[in-house]
Design a protein around this motif. Structure first.
Motif, PDB file in Angstrom:
ATOM      1  N   VAL A  61     -82.101 108.165  25.284  1.00  0.00           N
ATOM      2  CA  VAL A  61     -83.365 108.617  24.436  1.00  0.00           C
ATOM      3  C   VAL A  61     -83.039 107.558  23.432  1.00  0.00           C
ATOM      4  O   VAL A  61     -84.057 107.073  22.758  1.00  0.00           O
ATOM      5  CB  VAL A  61     -83.072 109.808  23.829  1.00  0.00           C
ATOM      6  N   GLU A  62     -81.933 107.247  22.910  1.00  0.00           N
ATOM      7  CA  GLU A  62     -81.584 106.218  21.679  1.00  0.00           C
ATOM      8  C   GLU A  62     -82.018 104.943  22.128  1.00  0.00           C
ATOM      9  O   GLU A  62     -82.657 104.213  21.335  1.00  0.00           O
ATOM     10  CB  GLU A  62     -80.087 106.252  21.349  1.00  0.00           C
ATOM     11  N   ILE A  63     -81.701 104.490  23.180  1.00  0.00           N
ATOM     12  CA  ILE A  63     -81.915 103.161  23.778  1.00  0.00           C
ATOM     13  C   ILE A  63     -83.625 102.828  23.867  1.00  0.00           C
ATOM     14  O   ILE A  63     -84.072 101.783  23.434  1.00  0.00           O
ATOM     15  CB  ILE A  63     -81.332 102.928  25.244  1.00  0.00           C
ATOM     16  N   PRO A 113     -78.261  94.015  21.800  1.00  0.00           N
ATOM     17  CA  PRO A 113     -79.953  93.558  21.559  1.00  0.00           C
ATOM     18  C   PRO A 113     -80.521  93.850  22.717  1.00  0.00           C
ATOM     19  O   PRO A 113     -81.822  94.276  22.816  1.00  0.00           O
ATOM     20  CB  PRO A 113     -79.560  92.134  21.357  1.00  0.00           C
ATOM     21  N   ARG A 114     -80.116  93.758  24.037  1.00  0.00           N
ATOM     22  CA  ARG A 114     -80.903  93.772  25.248  1.00  0.00           C
ATOM     23  C   ARG A 114     -80.644  95.233  25.773  1.00  0.00           C
ATOM     24  O   ARG A 114     -79.778  95.842  25.901  1.00  0.00           O
ATOM     25  CB  ARG A 114     -80.352  92.836  26.269  1.00  0.00           C
ATOM     26  N   ARG A 115     -82.016  95.786  26.108  1.00  0.00           N
ATOM     27  CA  ARG A 115     -82.020  97.116  26.528  1.00  0.00           C
ATOM     28  C   ARG A 115     -81.176  97.437  27.851  1.00  0.00           C
ATOM     29  O   ARG A 115     -80.641  98.490  28.230  1.00  0.00           O
ATOM     30  CB  ARG A 115     -83.336  97.713  26.869  1.00  0.00           C
ATOM     31  N   VAL A 116     -81.355  96.146  28.734  1.00  0.00           N
ATOM     32  CA  VAL A 116     -80.619  96.468  30.231  1.00  0.00           C
ATOM     33  C   VAL A 116     -79.016  96.766  29.819  1.00  0.00           C
ATOM     34  O   VAL A 116     -78.503  97.245  30.678  1.00  0.00           O
ATOM     35  CB  VAL A 116     -81.181  95.141  31.072  1.00  0.00           C
ATOM     36  N   ALA A 171     -71.657 108.318  17.041  1.00  0.00           N
ATOM     37  CA  ALA A 171     -71.373 106.918  17.813  1.00  0.00           C
ATOM     38  C   ALA A 171     -72.357 106.249  18.499  1.00  0.00           C
ATOM     39  O   ALA A 171     -72.564 105.073  18.543  1.00  0.00           O
ATOM     40  CB  ALA A 171     -70.100 107.328  18.680  1.00  0.00           C
ATOM     41  N   ILE A 172     -73.139 107.263  19.076  1.00  0.00           N
ATOM     42  CA  ILE A 172     -74.258 106.671  19.974  1.00  0.00           C
ATOM     43  C   ILE A 172     -75.273 105.826  18.779  1.00  0.00           C
ATOM     44  O   ILE A 172     -75.569 104.512  19.154  1.00  0.00           O
ATOM     45  CB  ILE A 172     -75.035 107.611  20.482  1.00  0.00           C
ATOM     46  N   ALA A 226     -86.889 101.960  16.415  1.00  0.00           N
ATOM     47  CA  ALA A 226     -87.352 102.551  15.174  1.00  0.00           C
ATOM     48  C   ALA A 226     -86.094 102.025  14.199  1.00  0.00           C
ATOM     49  O   ALA A 226     -86.310 102.531  12.904  1.00  0.00           O
ATOM     50  CB  ALA A 226     -86.991 104.108  15.245  1.00  0.00           C
ATOM     51  N   GLN A 227     -85.021 101.545  14.408  1.00  0.00           N
ATOM     52  CA  GLN A 227     -83.952 101.314  13.522  1.00  0.00           C
ATOM     53  C   GLN A 227     -84.262  99.829  12.720  1.00  0.00           C
ATOM     54  O   GLN A 227     -83.500  99.636  11.783  1.00  0.00           O
ATOM     55  CB  GLN A 227     -82.694 100.860  14.425  1.00  0.00           C
ATOM     56  N   ALA A 228     -85.338  99.135  13.222  1.00  0.00           N
ATOM     57  CA  ALA A 228     -85.555  98.003  12.417  1.00  0.00           C
ATOM     58  C   ALA A 228     -86.533  98.308  11.367  1.00  0.00           C
ATOM     59  O   ALA A 228     -86.940  97.490  10.468  1.00  0.00           O
ATOM     60  CB  ALA A 228     -86.258  96.854  13.457  1.00  0.00           C
ATOM     61  N   LYS A 229     -87.241  99.557  11.329  1.00  0.00           N
ATOM     62  CA  LYS A 229     -88.037  99.993  10.281  1.00  0.00           C
ATOM     63  C   LYS A 229     -87.264 100.317   9.021  1.00  0.00           C
ATOM     64  O   LYS A 229     -86.246 100.915   9.017  1.00  0.00           O
ATOM     65  CB  LYS A 229     -88.902 100.954  10.866  1.00  0.00           C
ATOM     66  N   GLU A 230     -88.322 100.125   7.789  1.00  0.00           N
ATOM     67  CA  GLU A 230     -87.729 100.662   6.635  1.00  0.00           C
ATOM     68  C   GLU A 230     -87.818 101.959   6.581  1.00  0.00           C
ATOM     69  O   GLU A 230     -88.923 102.525   6.953  1.00  0.00           O
ATOM     70  CB  GLU A 230     -88.567 100.012   5.475  1.00  0.00           C
ATOM     71  N   VAL A 231     -87.011 102.544   5.723  1.00  0.00           N
ATOM     72  CA  VAL A 231     -87.022 104.295   5.567  1.00  0.00           C
ATOM     73  C   VAL A 231     -87.490 104.459   4.089  1.00  0.00           C
ATOM     74  O   VAL A 231     -86.871 103.762   3.052  1.00  0.00           O
ATOM     75  CB  VAL A 231     -85.812 104.680   5.852  1.00  0.00           C
ATOM     76  N   SER A 232     -88.482 105.484   3.935  1.00  0.00           N
ATOM     77  CA  SER A 232     -88.779 105.680   2.443  1.00  0.00           C
ATOM     78  C   SER A 232     -87.972 106.511   1.756  1.00  0.00           C
ATOM     79  O   SER A 232     -86.969 107.238   2.824  1.00  0.00           O
ATOM     80  CB  SER A 232     -90.201 106.230   2.431  1.00  0.00           C
ATOM     81  N   PRO A 233     -87.783 106.821   0.361  1.00  0.00           N
ATOM     82  CA  PRO A 233     -86.829 107.848   0.070  1.00  0.00           C
ATOM     83  C   PRO A 233     -87.136 109.269   0.405  1.00  0.00           C
ATOM     84  O   PRO A 233     -86.273 110.118  -0.089  1.00  0.00           O
ATOM     85  CB  PRO A 233     -86.899 107.529  -1.692  1.00  0.00           C
TER      86      PRO A 233
END
Length: 467
Positions: A155-157, A93-96, A84-85, A162-169
């Motif tokens: 930690v996720e926040i 979008p906003r960290r705060v 869920a996290i 990292a979530q905007a980056k592409e992931v290789s196979p």
């Protein structure tokens, strides 16, 4: 405070205390139905083991070492909270704003945890309420979820980019992308293991507070003076809880009382043996401080599976990642257990227990995902899906016995002469001429299926209870 309100859209809701994975979707038009079903199944499992475990001890909590069906419930909750996290916080979008939401939800969890398990509510059997603050239980299921949620969500926040980056196979690309999560997990594991094995546990004493016991009011001494022991009386988990929480604020009915060392009726509850060790009457907190630190690992593994769901778009890619990792965790945990390197133990939340239960969660999620999201067989699991959409409501009303306590408040002549007692006795136990079978069927049909139907009706009305 938690609120009940109609929803404007057909969103999913995650479990007790979680971030709003309720609206998680594969796309704008297709929900990940397996998530609702998984959390609904977990809530149903909790009801089953809590209310039928007394008659069927093989599904109740293991008295100490080992892992029974009931011992999978807590890790499954934490695993789903981790997913869920990952899925919910990516939409803020906003960290705060994200931090504010996480902190607020953490306090809500702590509040409801104290109300439901701190001793204030005595439902469903005792028709009273209120708690002596000298004996309030500070820890519990929702408090443990709150700690894991707070740590992993923060930690996720702070690693959200990292979530905007592409992931290789590559199979290990997501591990590399979220390496901070695994560093935190490694730190948690080191803290847990060092504390568990290096803490010196001195002798201690306790007073029996049980009016039904001939030892009520007596003071007993427990001899320890060791370090690195994982037995019931002399482990570091219990020692830290006694020192920090206070022995009067711990759980007074630990599962170890059903062990062979304590009762002749083991694994059932029963009178203590005449030569039973003194610690058999002592409190122990199964959701204590050090074990809750270890429980963060279950949530970190869950958040990783949520990352897979976010970055890998095809069913096959997700399953190729989930299934091997599930088997790897399961094999590692079982190897640690059967080699006696570290036994499975829910009360201590050992690392082997983390691995086995997280591996089981991964494989169960994968199986549900195949049946529901790949093959489209979600109609088979509709009661669980409905429970999963309103899991907080079902948890409070059924698993915590609030609804049963309300019904038991209406009796005729004698407090034991209630509608619930009559249904159990005449419809289930009387028909089958077996208390064990009757109670099991009562829990399945009069509790789990009943609340599945109620949750389905509420879903049709777009009514959900969320934190």
């Amino acid at each position: 405070m938690a609120e009940i309100k109609p929803e404007a859209s057909n969103e999913q809701r995650l479990i007790i205390a979680q971030p709003d994975i309720s609206d998680v979707q594969l796309s704008k038009t297709r929900r990940v139905a397996s998530l609702d079903i998984f959390r609904g199944l977990t809530v149903a499992l909790m009801i089953l083991v809590d209310d039928a475990g007394g008659e069927w001890p093989s599904i109740g909590h293991a008295p100490w070492n080992g892992c029974h069906l009931a011992d999978f419930v807590m890790p499954f909750f934490l695993f789903i909270v981790g997913m869920a996290i990952a899925l919910a916080l990516k939409r803020i979008p906003r960290r705060v704003d994200a931090i504010r939401k996480v902190i607020l939800r953490t306090f809500k969890l702590l509040f409801w945890g104290l109300v439901l398990q701190g001793g204030y509510s005595h439902a469903p059997d005792n028709l009273t309420y209120g708690v002596d603050m000298r004996k309030i239980r500070w820890c519990g299921i929702l408090q443990r979820i709150a700690l894991s949620y707070l740590v992993v969500a923060l930690v996720e926040i702070f690693t959200k980019d990292a979530q905007a980056k592409e992931v290789s196979p590559s199979q290990f690309s997501i591990f590399k992308l979220y390496f901070w999560h695994w560093l935190v997990g490694a730190g948690v594991l080191v803290i847990y293991l060092v504390t568990l094995y290096m803490t010196y546990v001195p002798d201690w004493q306790f007073t029996v507070h049980n009016k039904d016991s001939p030892d009520d009011g007596k003071v007993f001494n427990v001899v320890c003076g060791v370090r690195g022991k994982l037995d019931p009386p002399c482990n570091a988990v219990g020692y830290i809880d006694r020192e920090v929480l206070g022995i009067n604020h711990m759980y007074h009915h630990p599962a170890w009382r059903r062990s062979k060392a304590c009762t002749v009726n083991s694994p059932y509850e029963g009178p203590l043996l005449k030569n039973a060790p003194s610690w058999c009457q002592a409190p122990f907190e199964p959701e204590g401080i050090l074990s809750s630190i270890s429980a963060i690992l279950s949530t970190i593994i869950g958040v990783h599976f949520g990352h897979v769901l976010i970055h890998l778009k095809s069913h096959s890619m997700r399953l190729k990642h989930w299934v091997p990792m599930g088997f790897a965790l399961l094999i590692l945990g079982l190897t640690l257990h059967f080699s006696h390197a570290m036994l499975l133990n829910k009360q201590l939340y050992t690392f082997s227990y983390v691995c086995v239960t997280s591996g089981a969660a991964a494989l169960l999620l994968s199986a549900i995902y195949i049946l529901v999201d790949v093959w489209g067989l979600n109609y088979v699991f509709l009661p669980f899906e409905w429970i999963g959409m309103n899991a907080m409501l079902v948890y409070v009303m059924a698993a915590e016995g609030i609804f049963a306590g309300f019904i038991n408040g209406w009796y005729y002549d004698n407090p034991h002469n209630t509608l619930i007692f009559w249904i159990q006795k005449h419809i289930f136990i009387g028909v089958w001429h077996s208390r064990r079978v009757g109670i099991l069927l009562y829990v399945i049909f009069a509790e789990i299926l009943f609340w599945g139907i109620v949750a389905g009706i509420l879903h049709r009305q777009r009514i959900y209870w969320k934190l």
